[in-house]
Design a protein around this motif. Structure first.
Motif, mmCIF file in Angstrom:
data_model
loop_
_atom_site.group_PDB
_atom_site.id
_atom_site.type_symbol
_atom_site.label_atom_id
_atom_site.label_comp_id
_atom_site.label_asym_id
_atom_site.label_seq_id
_atom_site.Cartn_x
_atom_site.Cartn_y
_atom_site.Cartn_z
ATOM 1 N N UNK A 1 29.185 52.153 41.625
ATOM 2 C CA UNK A 1 27.852 51.560 41.645
ATOM 3 C C UNK A 1 27.444 50.865 40.357
ATOM 4 N N UNK A 2 28.302 50.887 39.336
ATOM 5 C CA UNK A 2 27.991 50.274 38.043
ATOM 6 C C UNK A 2 28.807 48.990 37.882
ATOM 7 N N UNK A 3 28.128 47.891 37.544
ATOM 8 C CA UNK A 3 28.814 46.625 37.283
ATOM 9 C C UNK A 3 29.474 46.706 35.906
ATOM 10 N N UNK A 4 30.786 46.537 35.861
ATOM 11 C CA UNK A 4 31.523 46.569 34.599
ATOM 12 C C UNK A 4 31.407 45.190 33.945
ATOM 13 N N UNK A 5 31.155 45.178 32.642
ATOM 14 C CA UNK A 5 30.999 43.924 31.902
ATOM 15 C C UNK A 5 31.831 43.961 30.630
ATOM 16 N N UNK A 6 31.939 42.810 29.976
ATOM 17 C CA UNK A 6 32.671 42.723 28.716
ATOM 18 C C UNK A 6 34.165 42.605 28.897
ATOM 19 N N UNK A 7 34.587 41.817 29.875
ATOM 20 C CA UNK A 7 36.013 41.646 30.140
ATOM 21 C C UNK A 7 36.687 40.848 29.033
ATOM 22 N N UNK A 8 37.986 41.110 28.862
ATOM 23 C CA UNK A 8 38.799 40.365 27.908
ATOM 24 C C UNK A 8 39.150 39.000 28.501
ATOM 25 N N UNK A 9 39.609 38.098 27.646
ATOM 26 C CA UNK A 9 40.014 36.778 28.151
ATOM 27 C C UNK A 9 41.356 36.896 28.864
ATOM 28 N N UNK A 10 41.726 35.867 29.566
ATOM 29 C CA UNK A 10 42.966 35.889 30.334
ATOM 30 C C UNK A 10 42.741 36.512 31.702
ATOM 31 N N UNK A 11 43.786 37.077 32.270
ATOM 32 C CA UNK A 11 43.688 37.732 33.576
ATOM 33 C C UNK A 11 43.006 39.076 33.369
ATOM 34 N N UNK A 12 41.731 39.191 33.764
ATOM 35 C CA UNK A 12 40.957 40.375 33.420
ATOM 36 C C UNK A 12 40.838 41.408 34.525
ATOM 37 N N UNK A 13 41.148 41.067 35.772
ATOM 38 C CA UNK A 13 41.123 42.057 36.847
ATOM 39 C C UNK A 13 42.130 41.673 37.926
ATOM 40 N N UNK A 14 42.817 42.689 38.471
ATOM 41 C CA UNK A 14 43.743 42.457 39.578
ATOM 42 C C UNK A 14 43.635 43.624 40.543
ATOM 43 N N UNK A 15 43.930 43.354 41.807
ATOM 44 C CA UNK A 15 43.884 44.380 42.847
ATOM 45 C C UNK A 15 45.017 44.109 43.826
ATOM 46 N N UNK A 16 45.753 45.170 44.183
ATOM 47 C CA UNK A 16 46.844 44.990 45.140
ATOM 48 C C UNK A 16 47.230 46.291 45.804
ATOM 49 N N UNK A 17 47.782 46.158 47.000
ATOM 50 C CA UNK A 17 48.315 47.295 47.753
ATOM 51 C C UNK A 17 49.584 47.751 47.052
ATOM 52 N N UNK A 18 49.822 49.074 47.033
ATOM 53 C CA UNK A 18 50.974 49.614 46.314
ATOM 54 C C UNK A 18 52.311 49.399 47.036
ATOM 55 N N UNK A 19 52.290 49.299 48.358
ATOM 56 C CA UNK A 19 53.527 49.111 49.110
ATOM 57 C C UNK A 19 53.396 47.943 50.080
ATOM 58 N N UNK A 20 54.539 47.466 50.538
ATOM 59 C CA UNK A 20 54.551 46.411 51.544
ATOM 60 C C UNK A 20 54.027 46.959 52.867
ATOM 61 N N UNK A 21 53.582 46.086 53.755
ATOM 62 C CA UNK A 21 52.973 46.483 55.022
ATOM 63 C C UNK A 21 53.985 47.047 56.021
ATOM 64 N N UNK A 22 55.265 46.744 55.820
ATOM 65 C CA UNK A 22 56.296 47.226 56.740
ATOM 66 C C UNK A 22 57.636 47.315 56.011
#
Length: 130
Positions: free
Chosen positions: A13-34
């Motif tokens: 519920x808290x908005x995170x701020x103060x990101x570093x420059x460059x690629x600052x956030x990533x999200x991905x599934x840990x395994x392939x779908x099949x």
């Protein structure tokens, strides 16, 4: 047009701020779908992967206004929701994350000539994407 200011990370519920420059956030599934298996005569069997895990990684500046909050969260083993919201194609918003997440460990600390960064890795137990 892409605008990094329109990307948000909401952790418990808290908005995170103060990101570093460059690629600052990533999200991905840990395994392939099949997964697949090929038999001796070339026949292929496909198996659905039911692993719901995913990972959200983000990097903040060492002086980020969110750093004290993140330090406290990394000391607990209490699940929280985490969502990455970003502008997508055709005006749609992309949403990644889940309702059950934990910070894997406190980030490494490096001290340099200039202000440093802290990279956090969050394990999402029910990862999903929109």
């Amino acid at each position: 047009m892409y605008d990094a200011k329109k990307v948000s990370l909401i952790l418990d519920g808290v908005f995170i701020t103060g990101f570093a420059d460059g690629s600052f956030v990533s999200a991905e599934k840990d395994e392939e779908a099949f997964s697949t298996k090929v038999g001796a005569q070339g026949d292929v069997a496909v198996s659905k992967t039911n692993n719901p895990l995913g990972t959200v990684k983000f990097t903040v500046q060492a002086e980020s206004p969110s750093i004290n909050y993140l330090k406290q969260k990394s000391k607990t083993v209490q699940e929280f929701p985490i969502w990455v919201m970003a502008p997508g194609a055709n005006g749609r918003t992309e949403k990644s994350g889940g309702t059950r997440a934990l910070i894997k460990k406190s980030p490494a600390r490096e001290y340099e000539e200039e202000s440093g960064t802290r990279e956090y890795e969050v394990q999402v137990l029910d990862y999903m994407e929109d």
